[in-house]
Design a protein around this motif. Structure first.
Motif, short mmCIF file in Angstrom:
data_model
loop_
_atom_site.label_atom_id
_atom_site.label_comp_id
_atom_site.label_asym_id
_atom_site.label_seq_id
_atom_site.Cartn_x
_atom_site.Cartn_y
_atom_site.Cartn_z
N UNK A 1 0.65 -1.12 -0.18
CA UNK A 1 0.00 0.17 0.02
C UNK A 1 0.72 1.36 0.04
N UNK B 1 1.70 4.32 -2.79
CA UNK B 1 1.12 5.56 -2.30
C UNK B 1 2.25 6.55 -2.40
N UNK B 2 2.81 6.40 -3.63
CA UNK B 2 3.91 7.38 -3.85
C UNK B 2 5.10 7.07 -2.97
N UNK B 3 5.32 5.88 -2.49
CA UNK B 3 6.36 5.56 -1.59
C UNK B 3 6.27 6.25 -0.12
N UNK B 4 4.95 6.54 0.23
CA UNK B 4 4.71 7.05 1.64
C UNK B 4 5.40 6.28 2.71
N UNK B 5 5.66 6.70 3.68
CA UNK B 5 6.50 6.07 4.93
C UNK B 5 5.74 5.39 6.15
N UNK B 6 4.44 5.95 6.14
CA UNK B 6 3.65 5.44 7.15
C UNK B 6 2.36 5.69 6.81
N UNK B 7 1.38 4.83 7.60
CA UNK B 7 -0.05 4.88 7.25
C UNK B 7 -0.35 5.97 8.55
N UNK B 8 -1.59 6.62 8.14
CA UNK B 8 -2.06 7.52 9.18
C UNK B 8 -3.85 7.72 8.78
N UNK B 9 -4.31 8.65 9.45
CA UNK B 9 -5.56 8.93 8.86
C UNK B 9 -6.90 9.21 10.15
N UNK C 1 -7.56 1.36 7.08
CA UNK C 1 -6.87 1.94 5.51
C UNK C 1 -7.81 2.11 4.78
#
Lengths: 455, 455
Positions: B269, B273-281, B287
Motif C-alpha cells: 500500500x 502511495x508514492x512511496x509514503x513512509x507510514x499509514x495515518x488518518x 486504511x
C-alpha cells in the motif's frame, strides 16, 4: 554646507549611474567601477591614503585614512557600503534607476539612500569639517571602510577585517547604513535586530500521489508543514521555541519612553509595510517595540504541491518552509538554530522526514551601550544639525554591526540620516537631500566633539 | 476468449498509439482521431448504429447501439472514456507511452488501463457474447457511451447527456472505469468518492514587505494559511468543517466485513502511495475504509512568498491554498462549499482578506445500492470469470457516476477489471491482459444474465 550642496548632488548622481548590483554576477564589473569611482573621489577630496581592496574573494571594498593633526586623537572608522540592491521590477520605476533624477528635495535612484547617499554624506562631512577648521587635518583620525557585499549579507566581511586588522584598527566604529525615525522626528539609532534563516524540508513519499488513491491514509507534508508553522507561535504571538526569550535584553524604561514619545501614524506605518491592512504582533508591546526590540519568527515562504490553474488532486511528496527569525540582544543565532532543530523534530509526524537547512548568512543582533560618551556626543550634534529634539530609535532590520563590534573589538554607534520611507530595496528609491546635508553637518560637528570624549 | 485475444491486443495497441490527451489543446485533434478509431472498430465488429458526437463544445465522444433480439429486453448503457492523461515526466517511461509494448502478461502504454483497455474489454465482451449465443443480436440492448473529457473532469458531460436524452435512455448504466481490489482478490466496486476542490487566497498587503521593516507588526498571510490548514482537522484526524459528517452514510456491517476480509499488505500500500513512509488518518477506521468510505480534506498545494535559493526576508503579500475534499454518500459538495467559506471567514485574522474560489469541476459521491439485482448478477459473473470468491470494494477516486445516475435517472453499477497498481496517471501505465480477458468474459456472461433480473 549649502555651498557644497550642488557639487555633492552632481557627484552622487555620477556614482549612482554605476549599477553596482552585488547580487548579480553580470554587474560585478560595475561593483569594481563603483569602488574605483569612490577611491578617485576620495583622492580628489585630499584623502592621503586611499586603497581599493579587490584581490577577492570579496567584491571590491574601499579603504581610506586621513590622520588627525594630533597623534593622540581618537581614531574613528566609518563603515558603509557601495553595492546596491537589484532594481526589479524595473517597470515600476518612475525614473530610470541608474539615471539619478532630482525632483524638488528628492533625489531618485538605486543607492541614493542605501547606501551611496550616506557614504557621500560622510565625504561631504569631512570637507565641511576641514573647511570649518580651516586646516587640512581632521580632529580625529578618520578611516573609511566601504564594502561591496552588504546587500549580499557581507559574506566575506569577516575575512576582510581579519586580512586588514592594522588598517581597520580604531577606537570607535560609526556605522552609516540606518535611517532616522522620521523627518520631523530625528533619532539616533541604537540597535539592529539580528537574523537567523532556515529552510525546513518535510518529505513524505518519493513522489506526489493521487489523493483519490491514497488521500486520507498517508501523511500529507503540506498539512504537516502548516501544523508546524501554526505551532511556532502561542496565542499571545510569542515564539514557542525552547528558551527563545531567555537571553532577550528588554529595553530600558528610558528607551521605551522615547519610543512612546515618537509620533506614530498607523495609516502611514501600514502604507509603508507593503500596504498591510492591520497591526498585529506580540501582546504587550507597541508596534515600534515589536519591530525594534522584540524577536520574531516570520514565514518568508512556504511551498508544497500544485500551484497551477484548476485542481490537481495530489498528496504532495514534499513541503518547504523558508523561515527567518529576527533576533535582539543577547539572543544567539546558534542557540536559536538548535532550538529550531528540536522543535522541528518534535513536530514531525510519523511517516515524514524533516530536514532543517541553514538559509542566508544570518547576523547577530546588536545594541549600542547608550552610556558610551559617543552616544551623548551624537545626540548633541544631531540636535544642533536638525534643530529639533533628538530621541533614540532602533531599526528592525539586520546588518554587520555586531560583527564589526566583535571582530574589531570596539564600540559601534550609528550615524544615519536617511528616512524609513526612502523605499530602499524597492522601486523608486530616493533620498531627501536636506537630510543628507543635515547628516553631514552632524558628522562634521561630531569629529570636532569626539577628542576628549572618546579615547 | 483466448481465440480473440491476439486481435484484441493488436487493436488495443493501435488505439493506444493515438495520443488522445484531452488536457492538452495540442492533442485535441488526436482526441478526434481516437473517437473515429473507436467508431471504425465498432462498425467492423458489426455494431449497427455508431456515431461520433463531435459538434462541440465537448471533445468528441462515441455513441453506439446494438438492439437486442427481444424488444422487451432491458437496455444497458456502458460508460467509459477514450481521452488519456498527459505523459509527463516522459523520461520516466521504460517504453514509449504511445507505442504499446507487451512484456509477458502486461501491456504498457498510456491508456492501456485507463480507460481504453476497459472500453476495448467491452468490445471484446460483445463479440464473445454473440459468439456464445451464435447470433448477431445481443441478449440486452447494448449502448456504448465513450466520452473524451473524463480526465479533464467531464466538464461537458451534463450537456452531452441532455443533448442526447433519447440515445442515452436505458435501464442500467454499467460504469467501466474502476479497478478490482487485487489480482488475487477480485471485487465488485460499489462506489466512488466525490470531490470538491477550492482555492483559498489570503491577501495581506499589496506587496511583499521586508521583514526587517515590518516583521512582527503586521499579519503574515503564510502563517495565517498555515493556521487555517492546521485547524482543518482535529486531533483524531476528523475534518472540522461544520456538519461535515452530518450526511455521511456509514458502510454496512457486511461491507466492513468484506473490506476486513480483503488481503492488505501495508508495504505494498505504501509503495503504491508514492512511496509514503507510514499509514495515518481518521481514528477508528482501517486504511481501506479511510480511502473508500470516509471523507477527507487534503491540501493539494500551498504556496506563499519566496521559494528560491537562500533567504529573502519578506512578509509575503499573499498565500494560496489548493484544497480538495473527498466526499462520500450522502455528502453534498454545495453544503461542503458553504461550510468551507464559513470556516475560512472564521479563521481569517484581522488585516487579511480571504477569498474562496472553486477549483476543478468537482463530482458528487456515488454508492451502488447493493440490493439491486444487477449487483448480484455481477457477483455471479465475476465469480465465474475469475474463478475466485468475489467481495465488495470501493475506490477512493472520483468520477461521473453520480452525474450519470442523476441525469439519466437509472441505477449505475461498476464493471471494471483493471488493477490498482496499473500506474494510471503516472509513468509506465500498464494493464494486465488476462484481467481484461476475464473482465470481458464476466461482461459477456452478464448480458445473458440480465434479462429477467433487470427491467
Amino acid at each position: 554646507m549649502a555651498a557644497l550642496a550642488d557639487d555633492f548632488v552632481a557627484d552622487l548622481r555620477e556614482w549612482i549611474a554605476i549599477p553596482s548590483i552585488g547580487a548579480d554576477p553580470a554587474h560585478h564589473g560595475d561593483v569594481g567601477r563603483s569602488a574605483h569611482w569612490l577611491a578617485d573621489a576620495l583622492r580628489r577630496d585630499g584623502w592621503p591614503d586611499v586603497r581599493v581592496w579587490d584581490t577577492g574573494p570579496a567584491l571590491p571594498a574601499v579603504y581610506a585614512c586621513w590622520p588627525a593633526a594630533d597623534p593622540d586623537a581618537p581614531t574613528v572608522l566609518v563603515y558603509g557600503h557601495h553595492d546596491v540592491q537589484p532594481v526589479d521590477p524595473v517597470e515600476q520605476w518612475d525614473h530610470p534607476p541608474f539615471e539619478a533624477t532630482v525632483v524638488g528635495e528628492e533625489l531618485f535612484g538605486r543607492g541614493a539612500s542605501d547606501d551611496k547617499g550616506q557614504v557621500a554624506m560622510h565625504l561631504l562631512a569631512v570637507k565641511a569639517h576641514l573647511a570649518a577648521l580651516g586646516t587640512d587635518r581632521p580632529s580625529v583620525t578618520l578611516k573609511l571602510f566601504v564594502e561591496g557585499e552588504e546587500e549580499s549579507g557581507s559574506p566575506h566581511l569577516l575575512r576582510l577585517i581579519d586580512d586588514h586588522r592594522a588598517e581597520l584598527a580604531c577606537d570607535l566604529v560609526v556605522f552609516t547604513d540606518t535611517p532616522v525615525y522620521a523627518r520631523d522626528a530625528p533619532t539616533i539609532c541604537t540597535g539592529q535586530r539580528g537574523v537567523y534563516g532556515a529552510e525546513i524540508v518535510l518529505t513524505g513519499g518519493t513522489s506526489d500521489v493521487h489523493s483519490g488513491r491514497a488521500g486520507g491514509s498517508v501523511p500529507n507534508p503540506a498539512t504537516a508543514a502548516a501544523r508546524l508553522v501554526a505551532a511556532l507561535h502561542d496565542d499571545k504571538g510569542r515564539v514557542t521555541l525552547r528558551d527563545f526569550y531567555a537571553d532577550v535584553v528588554e529595553p530600558t524604561d528610558a528607551e521605551r519612553a522615547d519610543y512612546a514619545a515618537l509620533p506614530f501614524d498607523e495609516a502611514t506605518w501600514l502604507a509603508n509595510s507593503g500596504g498591510a491592512q492591520a497591526l498585529t504582533g506580540e501582546e504587550g508591546w507597541s508596534t515600534l517595540e515589536r519591530v525594534w526590540v522584540r524577536p520574531t519568527a516570520e514565514v518568508n515562504g512556504i511551498h508544497s504541491g500544485y500551484g497551477g490553474p484548476g485542481l490537481k488532486t495530489i498528496v504532495p511528496a514534499e513541503a518547504r518552509i523558508k523561515l527567518s527569525f529576527r533576533l535582539v540582544p543577547d539572543q544567539d543565532p546558534d542557540q536559536v538554530a538548535r532550538a529550531l532543530r528540536d522543535f522541528v523534530a518534535e513536530h514531525t509526524p510519523a511517516g515524514l522526514h524533516a530536514e532543517v537547512l541553514p538559509a542566508g548568512d544570518g547576523a547577530p543582533p546588536y545594541a549600542v551601550d547608550v552610556t558610551h560618551p559617543a552616544v551623548g556626543a551624537l545626540r548633541e550634534v544631531f540636535e544642533a544639525a536638525f534643530e529639533q529634539p533628538v530621541r533614540y530609535s532602533r531599526t528592525g532590520g539586520s546588518g554587520p554591526a555586531a560583527l564589526l563590534h566583535q571582530r574589531i573589538g570596539v564600540p559601534v554607534v550609528y550615524l544615519g540620516a536617511t528616512l524609513p520611507d526612502d523605499r530602499i530595496h524597492a522601486p523608486n528609491e530616493r533620498v531627501v537631500v536636506p537630510q543628507l546635508l543635515r547628516g553631514a553637518e552632524a558628522a562634521a560637528r561630531l569629529w570636532r566633539l569626539l577628542p576628549g570624549r572618546v579615547s
